[in-house]
Design a protein around this motif. Structure first.
Motif, PDB file in Angstrom:
ATOM      1  N   LEU A 142       0.841  -1.199   0.000  1.00  0.00           N
ATOM      2  CA  LEU A 142       0.000   0.000   0.000  1.00  0.00           C
ATOM      3  C   LEU A 142       0.872   1.244   0.000  1.00  0.00           C
ATOM      4  O   LEU A 142       0.573   2.224  -0.700  1.00  0.00           O
ATOM      5  CB  LEU A 142      -0.911  -0.014   1.227  1.00  0.00           C
ATOM      6  N   SER A 143       1.957   1.211   0.743  1.00  0.00           N
ATOM      7  CA  SER A 143       2.881   2.340   0.788  1.00  0.00           C
ATOM      8  C   SER A 143       3.601   2.531  -0.542  1.00  0.00           C
ATOM      9  O   SER A 143       4.115   3.617  -0.815  1.00  0.00           O
ATOM     10  CB  SER A 143       3.915   2.118   1.894  1.00  0.00           C
ATOM     11  N   LEU A 147      -2.751  -0.834  -5.296  1.00  0.00           N
ATOM     12  CA  LEU A 147      -4.138  -0.759  -4.844  1.00  0.00           C
ATOM     13  C   LEU A 147      -4.700  -2.111  -4.451  1.00  0.00           C
ATOM     14  O   LEU A 147      -5.711  -2.188  -3.742  1.00  0.00           O
ATOM     15  CB  LEU A 147      -5.001  -0.136  -5.950  1.00  0.00           C
ATOM     16  N   VAL A 148      -4.055  -3.200  -4.885  1.00  0.00           N
ATOM     17  CA  VAL A 148      -4.549  -4.521  -4.528  1.00  0.00           C
ATOM     18  C   VAL A 148      -4.415  -4.761  -3.022  1.00  0.00           C
ATOM     19  O   VAL A 148      -5.080  -5.639  -2.463  1.00  0.00           O
ATOM     20  CB  VAL A 148      -3.789  -5.609  -5.319  1.00  0.00           C
ATOM     21  N   ALA A 149      -3.588  -3.956  -2.365  1.00  0.00           N
ATOM     22  CA  ALA A 149      -3.454  -4.085  -0.911  1.00  0.00           C
ATOM     23  C   ALA A 149      -4.717  -3.634  -0.188  1.00  0.00           C
ATOM     24  O   ALA A 149      -4.940  -4.053   0.956  1.00  0.00           O
ATOM     25  CB  ALA A 149      -2.260  -3.264  -0.422  1.00  0.00           C
ATOM     26  N   ILE A 150      -5.540  -2.818  -0.827  1.00  0.00           N
ATOM     27  CA  ILE A 150      -6.739  -2.301  -0.153  1.00  0.00           C
ATOM     28  C   ILE A 150      -7.739  -3.424   0.143  1.00  0.00           C
ATOM     29  O   ILE A 150      -8.141  -3.603   1.302  1.00  0.00           O
ATOM     30  CB  ILE A 150      -7.376  -1.168  -0.971  1.00  0.00           C
ATOM     31  N   PRO A 151      -8.178  -4.212  -0.857  1.00  0.00           N
ATOM     32  CA  PRO A 151      -9.077  -5.323  -0.510  1.00  0.00           C
ATOM     33  C   PRO A 151      -8.401  -6.355   0.381  1.00  0.00           C
ATOM     34  O   PRO A 151      -9.063  -6.978   1.216  1.00  0.00           O
ATOM     35  CB  PRO A 151      -9.453  -5.920  -1.869  1.00  0.00           C
ATOM     36  N   ILE A 323       1.220   3.835  -8.829  1.00  0.00           N
ATOM     37  CA  ILE A 323      -0.160   3.406  -8.632  1.00  0.00           C
ATOM     38  C   ILE A 323      -0.457   2.247  -9.576  1.00  0.00           C
ATOM     39  O   ILE A 323      -0.301   2.369 -10.791  1.00  0.00           O
ATOM     40  CB  ILE A 323      -1.147   4.558  -8.889  1.00  0.00           C
ATOM     41  N   GLU A 324      -0.874   1.128  -9.014  1.00  0.00           N
ATOM     42  CA  GLU A 324      -1.187  -0.058  -9.807  1.00  0.00           C
ATOM     43  C   GLU A 324      -2.546  -0.596  -9.405  1.00  0.00           C
ATOM     44  O   GLU A 324      -2.834  -0.755  -8.211  1.00  0.00           O
ATOM     45  CB  GLU A 324      -0.126  -1.140  -9.610  1.00  0.00           C
ATOM     46  N   GLY A 325      -3.381  -0.873 -10.404  1.00  0.00           N
ATOM     47  CA  GLY A 325      -4.697  -1.434 -10.147  1.00  0.00           C
ATOM     48  C   GLY A 325      -4.647  -2.942 -10.022  1.00  0.00           C
ATOM     49  O   GLY A 325      -3.577  -3.542  -9.880  1.00  0.00           O
ATOM     50  N   ARG A 328     -10.406  -8.335 -11.202  1.00  0.00           N
ATOM     51  CA  ARG A 328     -11.426  -8.886 -10.317  1.00  0.00           C
ATOM     52  C   ARG A 328     -10.927 -10.162  -9.650  1.00  0.00           C
ATOM     53  O   ARG A 328     -11.183 -10.380  -8.464  1.00  0.00           O
ATOM     54  CB  ARG A 328     -12.699  -9.182 -11.119  1.00  0.00           C
ATOM     55  N   ARG A 329     -10.197 -10.978 -10.401  1.00  0.00           N
ATOM     56  CA  ARG A 329      -9.658 -12.205  -9.810  1.00  0.00           C
ATOM     57  C   ARG A 329      -8.657 -11.876  -8.704  1.00  0.00           C
ATOM     58  O   ARG A 329      -8.644 -12.524  -7.648  1.00  0.00           O
ATOM     59  CB  ARG A 329      -8.986 -13.064 -10.880  1.00  0.00           C
ATOM     60  N   ASP A 330      -7.803 -10.874  -8.945  1.00  0.00           N
ATOM     61  CA  ASP A 330      -6.869 -10.447  -7.904  1.00  0.00           C
ATOM     62  C   ASP A 330      -7.626 -10.060  -6.637  1.00  0.00           C
ATOM     63  O   ASP A 330      -7.255 -10.439  -5.528  1.00  0.00           O
ATOM     64  CB  ASP A 330      -6.038  -9.256  -8.381  1.00  0.00           C
ATOM     65  N   GLY A 331      -8.694  -9.295  -6.808  1.00  0.00           N
ATOM     66  CA  GLY A 331      -9.477  -8.845  -5.672  1.00  0.00           C
ATOM     67  C   GLY A 331     -10.085 -10.000  -4.892  1.00  0.00           C
ATOM     68  O   GLY A 331     -10.069 -10.019  -3.656  1.00  0.00           O
ATOM     69  N   LEU A 332     -10.608 -10.987  -5.612  1.00  0.00           N
ATOM     70  CA  LEU A 332     -11.199 -12.155  -4.945  1.00  0.00           C
ATOM     71  C   LEU A 332     -10.140 -12.943  -4.182  1.00  0.00           C
ATOM     72  O   LEU A 332     -10.388 -13.426  -3.065  1.00  0.00           O
ATOM     73  CB  LEU A 332     -11.892 -13.048  -5.977  1.00  0.00           C
TER      74      LEU A 332
END
Length: 402
Positions: A142-143, A147-151, A323-325, A328-332
């Motif tokens: 996150l630092s 952004l994948v660190a948020i979920p 910044i990296e997005g 949906r699979r990453d989020g799950l």
């Protein structure tokens, strides 16, 4: 798409900017020392958190990556870094007890060894593979702008809340009556230190043939310190020193207590748990998660802020911030793994730093049990994991570079 100028600035190595950011840590410590009438828990939390963030970002320490590097790349650099952290923390902490003749430290991470500890550690390890890293790794990412660190972190807190909700059952069936073996009871601090260092030296000898080759030193000291990743052994040694210093300050290092405190506050606020939970107010195994009466800048919050500050400053220094997005699979995957991490850490009363490294530092058997079963969970999950990488991306080269 053209990126905003400030993102281009942050993704280019900026050691001077990072140095200015790191100055905020001692400045914040001074402010809280003035407010608190002396250098107390809040001042130490800011400084310790910042150093913690520096160590993990510069050395890119991750137990998942350590085992994957060994299994896939025959590279033991990260594992040697963790061995260095364990050895330095134990040498300084148990060494001090041996010299001073001190007894069992009051707030030491000497946890109960119950039937649920290996289960929780194994779940923590599997979850860390699914989520591509544990709590500290995602705070570091996150630092760095991932952004994948948020979920992942949101799911970790959900896992903590779930563990808090069934805490009365956990306490009654596993923790309350479990023994808390402290190896110096039988071996003494010096004997425990000698046995542990011998074991760690043996592990290092087995891994030594897989050590990474020495990297180029770079153009100068500033580049080696701020831009080039540190050898994992150097970062591990710094982490071990910080664990020992935290014991000297009276508060064992780790962020799980902080996460548990915030999770308990959330669970109580929405009515999922009663006001009183056995063990958490008085503390168990050096972990205290008192019920907050509202949001405040306590030491539990400030160490998290300090960690993010230290890791962010080092990400800026090395040009690693971008910044990296995520898909949906990453989020799950982050949600599933994060819940497992949060439940495992809360049920085991700690994670890699607080339960394993800080536990081994004082000769707690619980630290070794957690480390072994977490590693087992990681190795089993890695064997079944088809993905090729769990490491963070390389720094984005400056635009125009060849």
């Amino acid at each position: 798409m053209t990126r905003p100028l400030f993102l281009k600035h942050l993704s280019t190595p900026r050691p001077a900017t990072a140095a200015a950011l790191l100055c905020l840590a001692p400045l914040g410590a001074w402010v809280f020392a003035v407010l608190d009438g002396g250098f107390g828990d809040r001042s130490w939390a800011v400084v310790a958190g910042a150093i913690f963030g520096v160590a993990l970002q510069r050395g890119e320490l991750s137990l998942v990556r350590a085992w994957r590097d060994l299994m896939a790349l025959k590279d033991a650099g990260q594992l040697l870094g963790f061995l260095a952290a364990l050895a330095v923390a134990a040498a300084l902490t148990l060494g001090a007890l041996a010299v001073t003749g001190g007894g069992r430290p009051e707030n030491a991470r000497i946890g109960p060894v119950d039937w649920l500890l290996p289960v929780a550690a194994f779940v923590f390890g599997v979850g860390s593979v699914i989520a591509r890293g544990g709590v500290m790794v995602h705070l570091r990412r996150l630092s760095e702008g991932s952004l994948v660190a948020i979920p992942a972190l949101a799911a970790v807190f959900l896992g903590f809340v779930i563990a808090i909700v069934h805490w009365p059952w956990t306490w009654a069936t596993a923790i309350a009556a479990a023994p808390t073996p402290w190896l110096p009871t039988w071996l003494g601090p010096a004997g425990t230190l000698a046995v542990q260092l011998a074991g760690l030296a043996g592990c290092a000898a087995l891994l030594w043939r897989y050590r990474p080759p020495a990297s180029d030193s770079g153009p100068g000291l500033v580049h080696r310190v701020f831009v080039q990743p540190w050898p994992a052994t150097a970062a591990g040694a710094l982490l071990g020193c910080l664990v020992a210093a935290s014991y000297a300050a009276g508060e064992p290092l780790g962020l799980i207590a902080e996460c548990a405190t915030i999770a308990r506050w959330l669970a109580t606020m929405i009515g999922l748990v009663p006001q009183e939970l056995p063990g958490l107010d008085a503390g168990v195994a050096g972990l205290k998660a008192p019920l907050l009466q509202g949001f405040a800048l306590t030491e539990h919050v400030l160490i998290l802020i300090g960690f993010v500050l230290g890791a962010f400053a080092c990400a800026v220094a090395s040009g690693r911030f971008t910044i990296e997005g995520f898909t949906r699979r990453d989020g799950l995957e982050m949600v599933l793994g994060g819940v497992m991490i949060g439940w495992g850490a809360m049920t085991a009363l700690g994670a890699v730093t607080g339960e394993a490294i800080a536990g081994v530092a004082v000769g707690a058997l619980s630290g070794w049990v957690f480390l072994v079963f977490t590693s087992l969970g990681i190795v089993v999950a890695l064997k079944l994991d088809p993905r090729s990488s769990v490491t963070a991306p390389e720094p984005t080269p400056p635009e125009g570079a060849s």
